[in-house]
Write a protein that holds these residues in place. Sequence first.
Motif, PDB file in Angstrom:
ATOM      1  N   PRO A  10       6.171 -10.080  -2.187  1.00 52.75           N
ATOM      2  CA  PRO A  10       5.269  -9.052  -2.740  1.00 52.75           C
ATOM      3  C   PRO A  10       5.394  -8.985  -4.261  1.00 52.75           C
ATOM      4  CG  PRO A  10       6.602  -8.171  -0.930  1.00 52.75           C
ATOM      5  CD  PRO A  10       7.178  -9.505  -1.300  1.00 52.75           C
ATOM      6  N   THR A  11       4.295  -9.148  -4.941  1.00 51.22           N
ATOM      7  CA  THR A  11       4.279  -8.995  -6.395  1.00 51.22           C
ATOM      8  C   THR A  11       3.965  -7.548  -6.741  1.00 51.22           C
ATOM      9  OG1 THR A  11       1.919  -9.478  -6.501  1.00 51.22           O
ATOM     10  CG2 THR A  11       3.438 -11.357  -6.641  1.00 51.22           C
ATOM     11  N   PHE A  12       4.084  -7.220  -8.021  1.00 49.95           N
ATOM     12  CA  PHE A  12       3.739  -5.870  -8.456  1.00 49.95           C
ATOM     13  C   PHE A  12       2.296  -5.551  -8.077  1.00 49.95           C
ATOM     14  CE2 PHE A  12       1.840  -3.123 -11.730  1.00 49.95           C
ATOM     15  CZ  PHE A  12       2.602  -1.974 -11.517  1.00 49.95           C
ATOM     16  N   GLY A  13       1.401  -6.499  -8.317  1.00 48.77           N
ATOM     17  CA  GLY A  13      -0.008  -6.275  -8.009  1.00 48.77           C
ATOM     18  C   GLY A  13      -0.251  -6.050  -6.527  1.00 48.77           C
ATOM     19  N   ARG A  14       0.431  -6.834  -5.689  1.00 48.45           N
ATOM     20  CA  ARG A  14       0.259  -6.650  -4.241  1.00 48.45           C
ATOM     21  C   ARG A  14       0.791  -5.295  -3.791  1.00 48.45           C
ATOM     22  NH1 ARG A  14       2.365 -12.430  -3.521  1.00 48.45           N
ATOM     23  NH2 ARG A  14       0.482 -13.710  -3.544  1.00 48.45           N
ATOM     24  N   ARG A  15       1.879  -4.860  -4.412  1.00 53.80           N
ATOM     25  CA  ARG A  15       2.419  -3.536  -4.058  1.00 53.80           C
ATOM     26  C   ARG A  15       1.432  -2.435  -4.444  1.00 53.80           C
ATOM     27  NH1 ARG A  15       7.123  -6.211  -5.965  1.00 53.80           N
ATOM     28  NH2 ARG A  15       8.660  -6.488  -4.311  1.00 53.80           N
ATOM     29  N   VAL A  16       0.845  -2.551  -5.639  1.00 58.22           N
ATOM     30  CA  VAL A  16      -0.138  -1.553  -6.065  1.00 58.22           C
ATOM     31  C   VAL A  16      -1.298  -1.511  -5.078  1.00 58.22           C
ATOM     32  CG1 VAL A  16      -1.848  -0.969  -7.842  1.00 58.22           C
ATOM     33  CG2 VAL A  16       0.465  -1.660  -8.507  1.00 58.22           C
ATOM     34  N   ARG A  17      -1.773  -2.692  -4.681  1.00 56.33           N
ATOM     35  CA  ARG A  17      -2.911  -2.735  -3.759  1.00 56.33           C
ATOM     36  C   ARG A  17      -2.544  -2.106  -2.411  1.00 56.33           C
ATOM     37  NH1 ARG A  17      -6.575  -8.013  -1.988  1.00 56.33           N
ATOM     38  NH2 ARG A  17      -7.867  -6.884  -0.468  1.00 56.33           N
ATOM     39  N   ARG A  18      -1.360  -2.415  -1.901  1.00 57.44           N
ATOM     40  CA  ARG A  18      -0.943  -1.861  -0.604  1.00 57.44           C
ATOM     41  C   ARG A  18      -0.855  -0.341  -0.675  1.00 57.44           C
ATOM     42  NH1 ARG A  18       3.910  -0.303   0.930  1.00 57.44           N
ATOM     43  NH2 ARG A  18       4.953  -1.402  -0.772  1.00 57.44           N
ATOM     44  N   LEU A  19      -0.255   0.174  -1.751  1.00 60.56           N
ATOM     45  CA  LEU A  19      -0.118   1.619  -1.890  1.00 60.56           C
ATOM     46  C   LEU A  19      -1.471   2.294  -2.110  1.00 60.56           C
ATOM     47  CD1 LEU A  19       3.068   1.578  -4.121  1.00 60.56           C
ATOM     48  CD2 LEU A  19       2.929   2.536  -1.803  1.00 60.56           C
ATOM     49  N   ARG A  20      -2.347   1.641  -2.856  1.00 63.13           N
ATOM     50  CA  ARG A  20      -3.691   2.193  -3.076  1.00 63.13           C
ATOM     51  C   ARG A  20      -4.453   2.282  -1.755  1.00 63.13           C
ATOM     52  NH1 ARG A  20      -8.452  -0.194  -3.323  1.00 63.13           N
ATOM     53  NH2 ARG A  20      -7.631  -2.309  -3.663  1.00 63.13           N
ATOM     54  N   GLU A  21      -4.386   1.216  -0.958  1.00 67.43           N
ATOM     55  CA  GLU A  21      -5.097   1.214   0.316  1.00 67.43           C
ATOM     56  C   GLU A  21      -4.481   2.203   1.295  1.00 67.43           C
ATOM     57  OE1 GLU A  21      -4.966  -2.901   1.367  1.00 67.43           O
ATOM     58  OE2 GLU A  21      -6.780  -3.406   0.198  1.00 67.43           O
ATOM     59  N   ARG A  22      -3.142   2.364   1.240  1.00 72.09           N
ATOM     60  CA  ARG A  22      -2.486   3.357   2.092  1.00 72.09           C
ATOM     61  C   ARG A  22      -2.977   4.758   1.769  1.00 72.09           C
ATOM     62  NH1 ARG A  22       3.817   4.709   1.366  1.00 72.09           N
ATOM     63  NH2 ARG A  22       2.903   5.921  -0.345  1.00 72.09           N
ATOM     64  N   ALA A  23      -3.222   5.008   0.479  1.00 71.04           N
ATOM     65  CA  ALA A  23      -3.700   6.321   0.048  1.00 71.04           C
ATOM     66  C   ALA A  23      -5.196   6.488   0.250  1.00 71.04           C
ATOM     67  CB  ALA A  23      -3.352   6.538  -1.422  1.00 71.04           C
ATOM     68  N   GLY A  24      -5.890   5.419   0.668  1.00 73.64           N
ATOM     69  CA  GLY A  24      -7.329   5.501   0.903  1.00 73.64           C
ATOM     70  C   GLY A  24      -8.151   5.540  -0.365  1.00 73.64           C
ATOM     71  N   MET A  25      -7.620   4.980  -1.462  1.00 75.94           N
ATOM     72  CA  MET A  25      -8.321   5.033  -2.749  1.00 75.94           C
ATOM     73  C   MET A  25      -9.057   3.726  -3.028  1.00 75.94           C
ATOM     74  SD  MET A  25      -5.638   6.784  -5.401  1.00 75.94           S
ATOM     75  CE  MET A  25      -4.907   8.386  -5.072  1.00 75.94           C
ATOM     76  N   THR A  26     -10.192   3.852  -3.690  1.00 78.84           N
ATOM     77  CA  THR A  26     -10.879   2.672  -4.209  1.00 78.84           C
ATOM     78  C   THR A  26     -10.297   2.332  -5.579  1.00 78.84           C
ATOM     79  OG1 THR A  26     -12.569   3.988  -5.316  1.00 78.84           O
ATOM     80  CG2 THR A  26     -13.006   3.337  -3.026  1.00 78.84           C
ATOM     81  N   ARG A  27     -10.614   1.149  -6.075  1.00 78.89           N
ATOM     82  CA  ARG A  27     -10.160   0.785  -7.414  1.00 78.89           C
ATOM     83  C   ARG A  27     -10.713   1.706  -8.499  1.00 78.89           C
ATOM     84  NH1 ARG A  27     -10.739  -5.768  -6.528  1.00 78.89           N
ATOM     85  NH2 ARG A  27      -8.600  -6.142  -5.793  1.00 78.89           N
TER      86      ARG A  27
END
Length: 409
Positions: A10-27
């Motif tokens: 997991p890279t920093f970017g992948r972690r951000v994406r996973r956490l964003r999707e977990r929170a139900g947020m769009t970019r």
Amino acid sequence: MPLRTDDQTPTFGRRVRRLRERAGMTRPVLGGLVGRSAEWVKAIECGRLGTPRLSLLLRLADVLGVADLAELTGEERLAAATYTKAAHAGLPAVSGALTSYQLAPRDEEPESVPALLGRVAEGWRLWHGRGDHRTRVAALLPDLLADVQHAARAREGTERRQAQAALAETYHLAQLFLSFQPAPELVMLTGDRALSAAQDADSPRAIAGAAWYMNHVFRDAGERHEARVDLAMRAASLLTPDRDADARARWGLLHLAAALSFAKVGRRGDAERYWDEADRAARMLGDDYTHPYLVFGRAMVDAYAITLRADLVQSREAVTVADSVDVSGMPSATRRAFHTLEGARAYSMQREPLAVVHLLKQAWKMSPETVRYNVFARGAVGELAARGPVTARADAEVLRARMGVPAAA
């Protein structure tokens, strides 16, 4: 077991994406909430940009509901609260009261339920009053928790249910004290206990209050908004809003909770639909009504429109609302200060630092401890004192020192 390849790590970017999707947020929503564009978020997630500087990393952690920066960076544990949250001197005593268990029955007769209800009401008066509200409530909570817990165990029948409802309110006070403290696990604990006590009280009104405060727990932790809305609406379905003002206020409050939940994930239509229901409840209650401790009323619904617009990344609309809302008549210094800070957050999104500093100073006059322990306020004064325009830097530095915020590197 095969070694992980670079593609699997997991890279920093992948972690951000996973956490964003977990929170139900769009970019666009995530970008707007941290003051960046959707393209910036995409560049982070795709690895075109690396880990941002600490102040922006902390903002990401706050918006995504991350307490440990290792969830973002993958490095050794580094609590975001170390940088963004200040520990109140009363935290150890309140924490000890919450995590000590009275396994043996107490010898003395429990205090009468009316007397306990009076002490809980005094706790709310202190919380909403001017001055150092956290300090005063922290001094009251340990003994109050022990006494209400004792009554909830020892009383029977109607008195037991009344004591359980009082216990739920006492846990609400503890949760409010713990908010913006470096103890996220205790915030979750108090929210869960309050909801359990309200259910044991078999009181739809107590359940409604607990659902409102539990929504704050879930929202701050970045939990999925579907669970938050479901909890609020199930609690609202237990109420009969036409029965009296208290029931209508709690019904409106839960629709406000749903509106804020949808705003957090960028669903504008749903957010506005539920806010309209909260607004309708406030209008039916009249301009002069304010709930005694939940503070639901006309001013609160209007002021939360700032938060709703800011979370929908409609910063211009949020500023317009902030300029039109008058919180001076709200009978809660802590609420007045909080909504003033939300106005400052809206101006921050519009990149207007002079307005941000002005509103931070106003909020400080209303309730210093609300400002001192607010994550946005702490980040804003540190950033403005170090890198703000010269015209804002001196006032920001004074606030930074008063709030005990470490000087930015």
